[in-house]
Design an enzyme around this catalytic site. Structure first.
Site, mmCIF file in Angstrom:
data_model
loop_
_atom_site.group_PDB
_atom_site.id
_atom_site.type_symbol
_atom_site.label_atom_id
_atom_site.label_comp_id
_atom_site.label_asym_id
_atom_site.label_seq_id
_atom_site.Cartn_x
_atom_site.Cartn_y
_atom_site.Cartn_z
ATOM 1 N N ARG A 174 5.673 -3.797 0.695
ATOM 2 C CA ARG A 174 5.905 -4.635 1.860
ATOM 3 C C ARG A 174 6.908 -5.725 1.473
ATOM 4 O O ARG A 174 7.023 -6.087 0.295
ATOM 5 C CB ARG A 174 4.606 -5.287 2.331
ATOM 6 C CG ARG A 174 3.513 -4.306 2.736
ATOM 7 C CD ARG A 174 2.255 -5.056 3.143
ATOM 8 N NE ARG A 174 1.196 -4.167 3.600
ATOM 9 C CZ ARG A 174 0.246 -3.657 2.815
ATOM 10 N NH1 ARG A 174 0.224 -3.955 1.518
ATOM 11 N NH2 ARG A 174 -0.672 -2.848 3.308
ATOM 12 N N LYS A 200 -2.332 -7.514 0.092
ATOM 13 C CA LYS A 200 -2.992 -8.374 1.065
ATOM 14 C C LYS A 200 -4.308 -8.871 0.479
ATOM 15 O O LYS A 200 -4.953 -8.202 -0.316
ATOM 16 C CB LYS A 200 -3.257 -7.602 2.362
ATOM 17 C CG LYS A 200 -2.008 -7.254 3.155
ATOM 18 C CD LYS A 200 -2.379 -6.515 4.425
ATOM 19 C CE LYS A 200 -1.164 -6.221 5.282
ATOM 20 N NZ LYS A 200 -1.522 -5.477 6.510
ATOM 21 N N HIS A 267 9.800 -2.453 6.806
ATOM 22 C CA HIS A 267 8.565 -1.679 6.956
ATOM 23 C C HIS A 267 8.877 -0.211 7.225
ATOM 24 O O HIS A 267 8.093 0.679 6.877
ATOM 25 C CB HIS A 267 7.698 -2.245 8.080
ATOM 26 C CG HIS A 267 6.338 -1.628 8.135
ATOM 27 N ND1 HIS A 267 5.342 -1.942 7.241
ATOM 28 C CD2 HIS A 267 5.814 -0.681 8.970
ATOM 29 C CE1 HIS A 267 4.262 -1.228 7.517
ATOM 30 N NE2 HIS A 267 4.517 -0.462 8.561
ATOM 31 N N ARG A 270 8.883 1.523 4.023
ATOM 32 C CA ARG A 270 7.510 1.786 3.564
ATOM 33 C C ARG A 270 6.969 3.035 4.261
ATOM 34 O O ARG A 270 6.337 3.891 3.638
ATOM 35 C CB ARG A 270 6.640 0.567 3.861
ATOM 36 C CG ARG A 270 5.161 0.723 3.498
ATOM 37 C CD ARG A 270 4.450 -0.611 3.723
ATOM 38 N NE ARG A 270 3.008 -0.478 3.702
ATOM 39 C CZ ARG A 270 2.257 -0.481 2.612
ATOM 40 N NH1 ARG A 270 2.821 -0.562 1.429
ATOM 41 N NH2 ARG A 270 0.937 -0.376 2.685
ATOM 42 N N HIS A 293 -4.300 0.729 0.375
ATOM 43 C CA HIS A 293 -5.113 0.714 1.580
ATOM 44 C C HIS A 293 -6.602 0.574 1.332
ATOM 45 O O HIS A 293 -7.368 0.519 2.269
ATOM 46 C CB HIS A 293 -4.878 2.000 2.382
ATOM 47 C CG HIS A 293 -3.522 2.049 2.993
ATOM 48 N ND1 HIS A 293 -2.957 3.204 3.447
ATOM 49 C CD2 HIS A 293 -2.606 1.087 3.214
ATOM 50 C CE1 HIS A 293 -1.757 2.962 3.935
ATOM 51 N NE2 HIS A 293 -1.522 1.678 3.788
ATOM 52 N N TYR A 302 -13.843 1.412 -9.310
ATOM 53 C CA TYR A 302 -12.658 2.136 -8.864
ATOM 54 C C TYR A 302 -11.364 1.541 -9.412
ATOM 55 O O TYR A 302 -10.280 2.002 -9.083
ATOM 56 C CB TYR A 302 -12.596 2.138 -7.332
ATOM 57 C CG TYR A 302 -13.761 2.864 -6.725
ATOM 58 C CD1 TYR A 302 -14.773 2.153 -6.106
ATOM 59 C CD2 TYR A 302 -13.851 4.250 -6.791
ATOM 60 C CE1 TYR A 302 -15.857 2.810 -5.563
ATOM 61 C CE2 TYR A 302 -14.941 4.908 -6.260
ATOM 62 C CZ TYR A 302 -15.932 4.185 -5.641
ATOM 63 O OH TYR A 302 -17.000 4.841 -5.123
#
Length: 324
Positions: A174, A200, A267, A270, A293, A302
């Site tokens: 981004r 984010k 974007h 992306r 995501h 993870y």
């Protein structure tokens, strides 16, 4: 030890109020139960093409929920909404809606045939999670040939512009992530060139830098002998940090020079990165994880999967774009 029957699935699972799995061992059991329901549900689907597509979509839903520590048997509408939002960064509206329809179909069957297996009484799917479709794409992207032209043209404007295009297109960053990247975040690990970025919600992720992006960065940084670790990774020609507006200007300038008649945004690159990775044969879940995501509530077990450098889809995409 024989598997527990589906009817006992909720008797000893440790599930938090929001549907979050607490014990690691619950994940394997929940997945086994979900996949058994999925096999029975698939028998109800008559069209072979629909069956393949729906089973693929539901499998992706299982992966997404469990990767985020959430039991599909206890998922809420906020999870469906977030999955829809994540899919929209990778897929077109029709594909997102197909995935949501498949997920809803699985819940309707499961809740009807195996209600005792679920911690919920209603499907988490809601109509408002669907994406409005139109004749025009919501996010403009490039095809393979256009992407190759754009990359080649970016080098005509120097290493800094080439680095911006190579990073956005080859890594799917981004604008804000590229803006925030500093010199210290660029390095190496396990024989790979890497870049640590802040996603984010301040989540950090280490990504492989593809060869052409690394070449552009190395050339750009070599011209800044006095650089410090806290300096911006990429500087504009006037020595100032990149901004979203400046990044957009670089993208548009290179598009014009490459004779790409599209109002492409950062974007859009992306979106192009995700689309071309899928075209190169990278599995959807791997693309989603690479693009950051996963929900920030993902548990620490993870972390290694998110930082898997050896199997980075960056290499799949680089090889795909290198072919004529």
């Amino acid at each position: 030890m024989s598997p527990r029957p589906i009817s006992t699935v909720t008797t000893d699972l440790v599930v938090a109020p929001a549907g979050t799995l607490v014990r690691d061992e619950d994940e394997a059991y929940v997945r086994r139960v979900c996949e058994e329901i999925e096999r029975q549900w698939a028998l109800e689907l008559k069209n072979a093409h629909t069956k393949r597509a729906y089973r693929r979509c539901v499998g992706n839903w299982f992966d997404w929920t469990l990767d985020n520590g959430v039991s599909p048997l206890a998922a809420r509408r906020q999870h469906s909404a977030q999955w829809s939002a994540d899919l929209q960064e990778v897929l077109g509206a029709s594909a997102v809606n197909q995935a949501l329809s498949a997920m809803n179909s699985w819940y309707e069957y499961g809740l009807d045939e195996y209600p005792q297996a679920f911690e919920i009484e209603h499907t988490p799917w809601r109509k408002k999670h669907r994406v409005e479709t139109s004749d025009e794409s919501q996010t403009l992207g490039l095809d393979k040939e256009e992407a190759q032209r754009l990359r080649a043209m970016s080098w005509e404007y120097g290493a800094a512009d080439a680095a911006v295009i190579e990073i956005l297109l080859g890594m799917g960053l981004r604008s804000a992530e590229l803006e925030a990247a500093n010199v210290a975040s660029y390095g190496g690990a396990r024989g790979h060139r890497t870049l640590q970025i802040v996603r984010k919600r301040t989540k950090k992720q280490t990504l492989v830098v593809p060869p052409d992006a690394a070449r552009a960065l190395d050339e750009h940084l070599a011209r800044r002998p006095g650089r410090r670790d806290g300096d911006a990774l990429v500087l504009c020609a006037d020595g100032k940090r990149l901004t979203n507006r400046r990044i957009a200007g670089i993208v548009q300038r290179c598009c014009r020079a490459a004779r790409i008649d599209k109002a492409l945004s950062p974007h859009g690159l992306r979106h192009t990165c995700a689309t071309l990775m899928l075209d190169a044969g990278v599995p959807l879940r791997k693309v989603q994880r690479f693009l950051g995501h996963a929900d920030p509530r993902t548990t620490n077990r993870y972390d290694l999967a998110r930082h898997d450098l050896d199997g980075s889809p960056v290499y799949d995409l680089a090889g795909y774009l290198a072919k004529a």
